[in-house]
Each structure stands twice: as structure tokens, then as C-alpha cells.
Design an enzyme around this catalytic site. Structure first.
Site, PDB file in Angstrom:
ATOM      1  N   TYR A  42       0.581  -1.364   0.111  1.00  0.00           N
ATOM      2  CA  TYR A  42      -0.200   0.150  -0.288  1.00  0.00           C
ATOM      3  C   TYR A  42       0.944   1.395  -0.170  1.00  0.00           C
ATOM      4  O   TYR A  42       1.886   0.774   0.478  1.00  0.00           O
ATOM      5  CB  TYR A  42      -0.676  -0.502   1.195  1.00  0.00           C
ATOM      6  CG  TYR A  42      -2.137  -0.730   1.062  1.00  0.00           C
ATOM      7  CD1 TYR A  42      -2.276  -1.763   0.336  1.00  0.00           C
ATOM      8  CD2 TYR A  42      -2.853  -1.043   2.391  1.00  0.00           C
ATOM      9  CE1 TYR A  42      -3.293  -2.567   0.555  1.00  0.00           C
ATOM     10  CE2 TYR A  42      -3.821  -2.017   2.050  1.00  0.00           C
ATOM     11  CZ  TYR A  42      -3.749  -3.156   1.570  1.00  0.00           C
ATOM     12  OH  TYR A  42      -4.585  -3.664   1.246  1.00  0.00           O
ATOM     13  N   PHE A  97     -15.733  -1.153  -4.019  1.00  0.00           N
ATOM     14  CA  PHE A  97     -14.882   0.154  -3.725  1.00  0.00           C
ATOM     15  C   PHE A  97     -15.355   0.936  -4.076  1.00  0.00           C
ATOM     16  O   PHE A  97     -15.688   2.016  -5.378  1.00  0.00           O
ATOM     17  CB  PHE A  97     -14.574  -0.300  -5.270  1.00  0.00           C
ATOM     18  CG  PHE A  97     -13.043  -1.140  -5.475  1.00  0.00           C
ATOM     19  CD1 PHE A  97     -12.769  -1.842  -4.183  1.00  0.00           C
ATOM     20  CD2 PHE A  97     -12.964  -2.452  -6.935  1.00  0.00           C
ATOM     21  CE1 PHE A  97     -12.093  -2.765  -4.320  1.00  0.00           C
ATOM     22  CE2 PHE A  97     -12.225  -2.474  -6.750  1.00  0.00           C
ATOM     23  CZ  PHE A  97     -11.157  -3.236  -5.650  1.00  0.00           C
ATOM     24  N   GLY A  98     -16.561   0.914  -2.859  1.00  0.00           N
ATOM     25  CA  GLY A  98     -17.418   1.969  -2.932  1.00  0.00           C
ATOM     26  C   GLY A  98     -19.064   2.550  -3.675  1.00  0.00           C
ATOM     27  O   GLY A  98     -19.743   2.718  -3.314  1.00  0.00           O
ATOM     28  N   GLY A 101     -23.370   3.577  -3.067  1.00  0.00           N
ATOM     29  CA  GLY A 101     -24.698   4.017  -4.031  1.00  0.00           C
ATOM     30  C   GLY A 101     -24.019   5.898  -4.927  1.00  0.00           C
ATOM     31  O   GLY A 101     -24.850   5.519  -6.034  1.00  0.00           O
ATOM     32  N   LYS A 102     -22.973   5.997  -4.592  1.00  0.00           N
ATOM     33  CA  LYS A 102     -22.581   7.318  -5.492  1.00  0.00           C
ATOM     34  C   LYS A 102     -22.128   7.704  -6.697  1.00  0.00           C
ATOM     35  O   LYS A 102     -22.256   8.266  -7.295  1.00  0.00           O
ATOM     36  CB  LYS A 102     -21.190   7.753  -4.716  1.00  0.00           C
ATOM     37  CG  LYS A 102     -19.501   7.265  -4.303  1.00  0.00           C
ATOM     38  CD  LYS A 102     -18.827   7.557  -3.970  1.00  0.00           C
ATOM     39  CE  LYS A 102     -17.706   6.269  -3.647  1.00  0.00           C
ATOM     40  NZ  LYS A 102     -16.918   7.361  -2.798  1.00  0.00           N
ATOM     41  N   LEU A 131     -21.223   0.286  -4.086  1.00  0.00           N
ATOM     42  CA  LEU A 131     -22.754  -0.331  -2.093  1.00  0.00           C
ATOM     43  C   LEU A 131     -22.501   1.035  -1.607  1.00  0.00           C
ATOM     44  O   LEU A 131     -23.391   0.973  -0.863  1.00  0.00           O
ATOM     45  CB  LEU A 131     -22.386  -0.933  -1.831  1.00  0.00           C
ATOM     46  CG  LEU A 131     -22.615  -2.600  -2.541  1.00  0.00           C
ATOM     47  CD1 LEU A 131     -21.898  -3.597  -1.978  1.00  0.00           C
ATOM     48  CD2 LEU A 131     -23.989  -2.740  -2.550  1.00  0.00           C
TER      49      LEU A 131
END
Length: 346
Positions: free
Chosen positions: A53, A237-238, A242-243, A240
């Protein structure tokens, strides 16, 4: 906060684990410090990182996240308050020890010693193999195809023997796997028991409403063998959150910045599933993020749910999912969506 045992150890880890992979690219040192301070204050005692990372991985940012965490430990003088997990990279990254097989005694030694230096600590609580060396399914690959002349890989016995030396010396406490298959977990457990080598205490694999493949084979092993899931990408990865609904890509979001690198949760079938889950959230007046995270939190085979955030509002909402209990009616509606569109993302 709620807690579960890590494997068959005496360690109680928070059901919410603080993920760190954006620190060093999408988040700077100050933002990462704020996240760690807040998480610790909310009762989170489990942090997960990796030598690879920040993400997306690159030679420039290799080790950046561990360095940030080490600086935080040094400034806050609170290493003992955190159960720390990190990982050694698998093969394939040319800037990591030449990119070849990584789970040799030599490379494991180099990786552990360098992680300890960056993290400014003399021990790692949970040391994980980031992905298998052998040919198998991981990182979105399904439908295993065997290669009769597959590349060489270090034997499970030799890897565990190399790790045992560091356990014996107190530099790592426990061992885990990541992006592993049912065969891999079962073989590691079998060989560890037979040769009295370090036992696998956890498996860090993807698990979310769009990818429930862990339930097919690994969940039973996790429960019966007390080697639970550390669920990564619980928010896909975001997706979910909703964006990204209606083809939106908010500025600064992962898919806006690095969309071509993260295609796993993008496409027609995932989008259809997200819309169905969104309907459930409207009916029961809950956010899509919290529905997604609460679902993971309630699974009996999950030891900890690894959340990540790039801002404090996201972090607070994610952590608050610990207080949400999904009713049997909501679970039934989730399972109906899953039945009609099973595992739309690999």
C-alpha cells in the site's frame, strides 16, 4: 464496538477493522492520523495494512501506508492499543524484490524486517500472505483452469516453516492468508497441524452484497476451523455507497480517478443489483452504505469487516454500521435480490 476472537487465539479484535490502503495516495498523513485517532476513540482496535500500500500500487508509493502508521505510533505512543495486521506481497510486482516468487525464506525475512522498520514496531500481530503464488482464482478471477505445467511456487510447508522462525522470535504473533481459495485454506490448516507449524487464524477475501462467493466453500471452513473472514471491499470499491448510481462518477472518487484499474464492480449486472438494494434502503429508511456493511457484520463466519474511507463523513457512517441490526425481513429481501442476480461481480 463489538469484538470477536481472532481465530483460536485470545485476541479480541473489533468487528470493524480500519482499512488503510488509500493513505499515501488519496489521503495524506494528516488525514490518516485523523482517521486513526477517531477509529481508536470509537473502540476500533484492529488496523489492516500491507507493504504494497498505498493503492493503486506503484514503486513510488510502496510502503507509504506502513510508514504513515509507524509515524502515528511514534507520535501517539500507542502501539499497544492496536492489533496490527499487515501483508507480504505475492509475486508479479517488478519493484518488489524483483517481482518473482516472494514466499521464500529470504524474501519473507526481508519483507518482515522492512515492514517492522516502517511501522516503527518490534512485532506484528497478524502477518498475511497477500495473494497465492500458485495458479488459482483471486482478484476477480473465477472458473479455475488447471495448468499442467504451471509455474513453480514455494511449498506450503516451506512457507510456514519460514514464518515459524519469526513467530518463535516474537516478531510476528499470528499468521493469516489473503485472496485465498478453499483448497488453499484447508491445505494450510492441514499442513500446519501435521508439522506443528503456525496455524492460519484468518482469511482476508472480498465479501459484499455484489460478491458472496465466500459463502460457497470457504464459509464452512471458517466456522468449523475457527479461521474467520476478514472481509475486504465490503462496499465494493464504493459502488455500494450508491454514489455511482446513474453513471455518476463524483470528483475525487476512486472510479473517477482510477476507474480503468478497478473494473470488478462495474457493469450492467452490478448496477442492476445496486438498484434493487437501493429500493430496500428506501423502504426501510437506511443508507445503502449501512445496509451493505451491516449485512457483512452479521455473518457468523466474519471475524472483522475492513472498512475504508477517504473522508471523515464516510468513516463515521461506516463505523456507525456497528449499531445497525438488520431484521429477518430485510435479510429475506436481500437474499431475494441475490437469488435473482447472484454474485454479479467476481
Amino acid at each position: 464496538m463489538k469484538f470477536k476472537k481472532l481465530g483460536n487465539t485470545d485476541l479480541d479484535v473489533s468487528l470493524i477493522c480500519l482499512g488503510t490502503m488509500t493513505w499515501g495516495v488519496q489521503n495524506n498523513k494528516e488525514e490518516a492520523f485523523e482517521q486513526m485517532d477517531y477509529a481508536l476513540d470509537q473502540g476500533i482496535n484492529f488496523f489492516d495494512t500491507a507493504e504494497m500500500y498505498a493503492i493503486p500500487p506503484s514503486e513510488k508509493t510502496f510502503g507509504a501506508t506502513e510508514t504513515i502508521i509507524g509515524n502515528w505510533f511514534n507520535e501517539r505512543n500507542n502501539r499497544k492499543k492496536v492489533i496490527l495486521a499487515t501483508k507480504i506481497s505475492g509475486p508479479g510486482l517488478p519493484w518488489v524484490r524483483g517481482g518473482d516468487l516472494q514466499y521464500t525464506k529470504k524474501n519473507i525475512t526481508i519483507a518482515i524486517e522492512e515492514s517492522l522498520k516502517r511501522l516503527k514496531t518490534d512485532y506484528i500481530d497478524l502477518y498475511q500472505l497477500h495473494w497465492p503464488e500458485r495458479n488459482t482464482n483471486f482478484f476477480g478471477k473465477l472458473n479455475y483452469k488447471h495448468e499442467n505445467e504451471e509455474r513453480e511456487w514455494n511449498s506450503i510447508e516451506s512457507v510456514l516453516k519460514a514464518l515459524k522462525q519469526f513467530v518463535d522470535h516474537g516478531k510476528i504473533r499470528y499468521v493469516g492468508l489473503s485472496n485465498e481459495s478453499a483448497w488453499g485454506l484447508s491445505k494450510f490448516l492441514e499442513i500446519a497441524k501435521f508439522y506443528n507449524l503456525p496455524r492460519i487464524m484468518s482469511v482476508q477475501n472480498p465479501y459484499n452484497l455484489l460478491n458472496r462467493t465466500y459463502e460457497i466453500g470457504l464459509a464452512e471452513i471458517s466456522i468449523r476451523e475457527k479461521s474467520g473472514l476478514l472481509a475486504y471491499s465490503p462496499m465494493a470499491f464504493g459502488v455500494l455507497s450508491g454514489k455511482y448510481r446513474n453513471n455518476q462518477k463524483p470528483k475525487g472518487s476512486r472510479l473517477q480517478l482510477f476507474g480503468d484499474m478497478f473494473p470488478r464492480y462495474v457493469g450492467k449486472l452490478p448496477s442492476l443489483a445496486v438498484e434493487e438494494y437501493f429500493k430496500i434502503t428506501k423502504k426501510y429508511k437506511i443508507s445503502l452504505a449501512q445496509l451493505s456493511l451491516a449485512f457483512v457484520n452479521q455473518q457468523p463466519f466474519v471475524t472483522s469487516n475492513i472498512i475504508g474511507a477517504t473522508n471523515m463523513n464516510q468513516l463515521k457512517e461506516n463505523i456507525d454500521s456497528i449499531n445497525i441490526k438488520l431484521s429477518s425481513e430485510i435479510i429475506d429481501e436481500i437474499n431475494l435480490v441475490h437469488k435473482n442476480n447472484p454474485n454479479p461481480a467476481p
